[in-house]
Design an enzyme around this catalytic site. Structure first.
Site, PDB file in Angstrom:
ATOM      1  N   ASN A   9      28.207  31.800  39.636  1.00  0.00           N
ATOM      2  CA  ASN A   9      29.403  31.296  40.207  1.00  0.00           C
ATOM      3  C   ASN A   9      29.144  31.197  41.851  1.00  0.00           C
ATOM      4  O   ASN A   9      29.627  32.250  42.440  1.00  0.00           O
ATOM      5  CB  ASN A   9      30.852  32.182  40.058  1.00  0.00           C
ATOM      6  CG  ASN A   9      31.833  31.416  40.726  1.00  0.00           C
ATOM      7  OD1 ASN A   9      31.962  30.358  41.427  1.00  0.00           O
ATOM      8  ND2 ASN A   9      32.994  32.115  40.678  1.00  0.00           N
ATOM      9  N   LYS A  11      30.602  30.076  44.259  1.00  0.00           N
ATOM     10  CA  LYS A  11      31.855  29.937  45.068  1.00  0.00           C
ATOM     11  C   LYS A  11      31.558  29.061  46.021  1.00  0.00           C
ATOM     12  O   LYS A  11      31.033  28.190  45.920  1.00  0.00           O
ATOM     13  CB  LYS A  11      32.455  31.339  45.372  1.00  0.00           C
ATOM     14  CG  LYS A  11      32.397  32.351  44.353  1.00  0.00           C
ATOM     15  CD  LYS A  11      32.927  33.802  44.573  1.00  0.00           C
ATOM     16  CE  LYS A  11      33.042  34.621  43.371  1.00  0.00           C
ATOM     17  NZ  LYS A  11      33.676  35.889  43.688  1.00  0.00           N
ATOM     18  N   HIS A  95      39.810  31.680  37.466  1.00  0.00           N
ATOM     19  CA  HIS A  95      39.310  32.681  38.044  1.00  0.00           C
ATOM     20  C   HIS A  95      40.300  33.209  38.937  1.00  0.00           C
ATOM     21  O   HIS A  95      41.171  32.549  39.489  1.00  0.00           O
ATOM     22  CB  HIS A  95      38.253  32.014  38.983  1.00  0.00           C
ATOM     23  CG  HIS A  95      37.312  33.028  39.835  1.00  0.00           C
ATOM     24  ND1 HIS A  95      37.901  33.709  40.858  1.00  0.00           N
ATOM     25  CD2 HIS A  95      36.023  33.565  39.438  1.00  0.00           C
ATOM     26  CE1 HIS A  95      36.913  34.574  41.079  1.00  0.00           C
ATOM     27  NE2 HIS A  95      35.681  34.487  40.131  1.00  0.00           N
ATOM     28  N   GLU A  97      40.453  34.410  42.040  1.00  0.00           N
ATOM     29  CA  GLU A  97      40.558  33.737  43.173  1.00  0.00           C
ATOM     30  C   GLU A  97      41.556  32.551  43.327  1.00  0.00           C
ATOM     31  O   GLU A  97      42.324  32.491  44.112  1.00  0.00           O
ATOM     32  CB  GLU A  97      39.292  33.377  43.901  1.00  0.00           C
ATOM     33  CG  GLU A  97      38.466  34.727  44.345  1.00  0.00           C
ATOM     34  CD  GLU A  97      36.904  34.651  44.342  1.00  0.00           C
ATOM     35  OE1 GLU A  97      36.493  33.566  44.120  1.00  0.00           O
ATOM     36  OE2 GLU A  97      36.404  35.714  44.276  1.00  0.00           O
ATOM     37  N   GLU A 167      36.826  39.725  34.184  1.00  0.00           N
ATOM     38  CA  GLU A 167      36.312  39.957  35.473  1.00  0.00           C
ATOM     39  C   GLU A 167      37.760  40.864  35.988  1.00  0.00           C
ATOM     40  O   GLU A 167      38.666  40.095  36.624  1.00  0.00           O
ATOM     41  CB  GLU A 167      36.454  38.597  36.369  1.00  0.00           C
ATOM     42  CG  GLU A 167      35.158  37.713  36.014  1.00  0.00           C
ATOM     43  CD  GLU A 167      34.754  36.971  37.199  1.00  0.00           C
ATOM     44  OE1 GLU A 167      33.444  36.926  37.284  1.00  0.00           O
ATOM     45  OE2 GLU A 167      35.563  36.308  38.008  1.00  0.00           O
ATOM     46  N   GLY A 173      33.412  41.086  44.392  1.00  0.00           N
ATOM     47  CA  GLY A 173      33.058  41.151  45.515  1.00  0.00           C
ATOM     48  C   GLY A 173      33.178  42.674  46.348  1.00  0.00           C
ATOM     49  O   GLY A 173      33.156  42.589  47.609  1.00  0.00           O
ATOM     50  N   SER A 212      30.683  42.296  40.764  1.00  0.00           N
ATOM     51  CA  SER A 212      29.650  43.223  41.296  1.00  0.00           C
ATOM     52  C   SER A 212      28.531  43.519  40.186  1.00  0.00           C
ATOM     53  O   SER A 212      27.727  44.590  40.354  1.00  0.00           O
ATOM     54  CB  SER A 212      30.126  44.417  41.750  1.00  0.00           C
ATOM     55  OG  SER A 212      31.160  44.193  42.931  1.00  0.00           O
TER      56      SER A 212
HETATM   57  P1  13P Z   1      30.974  39.120  42.472  1.00  0.00           P
HETATM   58  O1  13P Z   1      29.795  39.163  41.623  1.00  0.00           O
HETATM   59  O2  13P Z   1      30.522  38.781  43.942  1.00  0.00           O
HETATM   60  O3  13P Z   1      31.582  40.253  42.577  1.00  0.00           O
HETATM   61  O4  13P Z   1      31.693  38.221  41.978  1.00  0.00           O
HETATM   62  C1  13P Z   1      32.265  37.998  40.500  1.00  0.00           C
HETATM   63  C2  13P Z   1      32.842  36.719  40.128  1.00  0.00           C
HETATM   64  O5  13P Z   1      34.279  36.578  40.950  1.00  0.00           O
HETATM   65  C3  13P Z   1      32.068  35.885  39.583  1.00  0.00           C
HETATM   66  O6  13P Z   1      33.110  34.717  39.344  1.00  0.00           O
END
Ligand code: 13P
Length: 253
Positions: A9, A11, A95, A97, A167, A173, A212
């Site tokens: 992803n 982002k 997601h 976010e 997740e 992150g 992560s």
């Molecule tokens: P990270 O791998 O940067 O923690 O992000 C995970 C994520 O949100 C994947 O959709």
């Protein structure tokens, strides 16, 4: 036996040059294992160019979001049919976010899940608890509720054409990763929730871990019986880092 799915992803990161270079780097280093499927989810503007570059490579393409609506006066939105048209097979829905920063309720997420399926796209449904919810020992309840909204709207059998990603919000992150055992507990719970509706669908559905994940911790997570891959953010922005996770999956045999 379920295949592994290692999904990037990206982002809201990159540029034309970056996405081309990253795509080419991944295609050049994909593990030969038939059990490992690789997926990239670039930002919308790069989907078409990435689709052209991965043609015939086996690398799959997905988007990061989709409208719940099929077409019409929805300025700034992107329909599932458009994603399918430019070469996407998958789309991430729900997601954290988007749930936290774009006001997406579980009902909106469920509607997006249905919109994707209606156009033959595989939704990658994200679920997961915040740190506060974990500390209050509400992880399983939160995840169950997020799943239930989709099961009620789309039906349990729809999960035969979908992927689930666990997740934990506190691991995204942050550099904090769920331990393999913590993740396995929730993955098992997710599979049990699906199994209550259809045991075969539950046995077949891929459940990815995200938060992560990187080359150094991938093997431990992927060795767990209910962890079928990863949804990777930061470590998916560099071909070598992403491929290290794919190699960890391939090494599981
Ligand atoms: P990270 O791998 O940067 O923690 O992000 C995970 C994520 O949100 C994947 O959709």
């Amino acid at each position: 036996m379920r295949n592994f799915l290692i999904a990037g992803n990206w982002k809201m990161n990159g540029s034309t040059a970056m996405s081309n270079g990253l795509t080419d780097g991944i295609v050049a280093g994909m593990p030969a294992s038939e059990r490992v499927e690789l997926l990239v989810c670039p930002p919308y503007p790069y989907l078409g160019t990435v689709a052209a570059r991965i043609a015939g490579s086996g690398l799959r393409l997905g988007a990061q979001n989709v409208s719940a609506h099929a077409a019409g006066a929805y300025t700034g939105e992107t329909a599932a049919a458009m994603l399918q048209d430019v070469g996407c097979e998958y789309v991430i829905v729900g997601h954290s976010e988007r749930r936290a920063m774009h006001g997406e309720s579980s009902e909106i997420v469920a509607a997006k899940f249905c919109a994707a399926l209606a156009e033959g796209l595989k939704p990658v449904l994200c679920v997961g608890e915040t740190l506060q919810e974990r500390e209050e020992e509400r992880t399983m309840t939160v995840v169950s509720e997020q799943l239930k909204a989709v099961i009620e709207m789309a039906g349990i059998d729809s999960f035969s054409s979908a992927v689930i990603a666990y997740e934990p919000v506190w691991a995204i992150g942050t550099g904090l990763t769920a331990t393999p055992e913590q993740a396995q507990d929730v993955h098992k719970h997710i599979r049990d929730v699906i199994a209550a509706g259809n045991e075969q669908v539950a046995a077949d559905v891929q459940i990815l871990y995200g938060g992560s994940m990187k080359g150094e911790n991938a093997a431990g997570l992927l060795s767990m019986p209910d962890i079928d891959g990863g949804l990777i953010g930061g470590a998916s922005l560099n071909a070598a880092d992403f491929l290290a996770i794919a190699d960890a999956a391939a090494a599981q045999g």
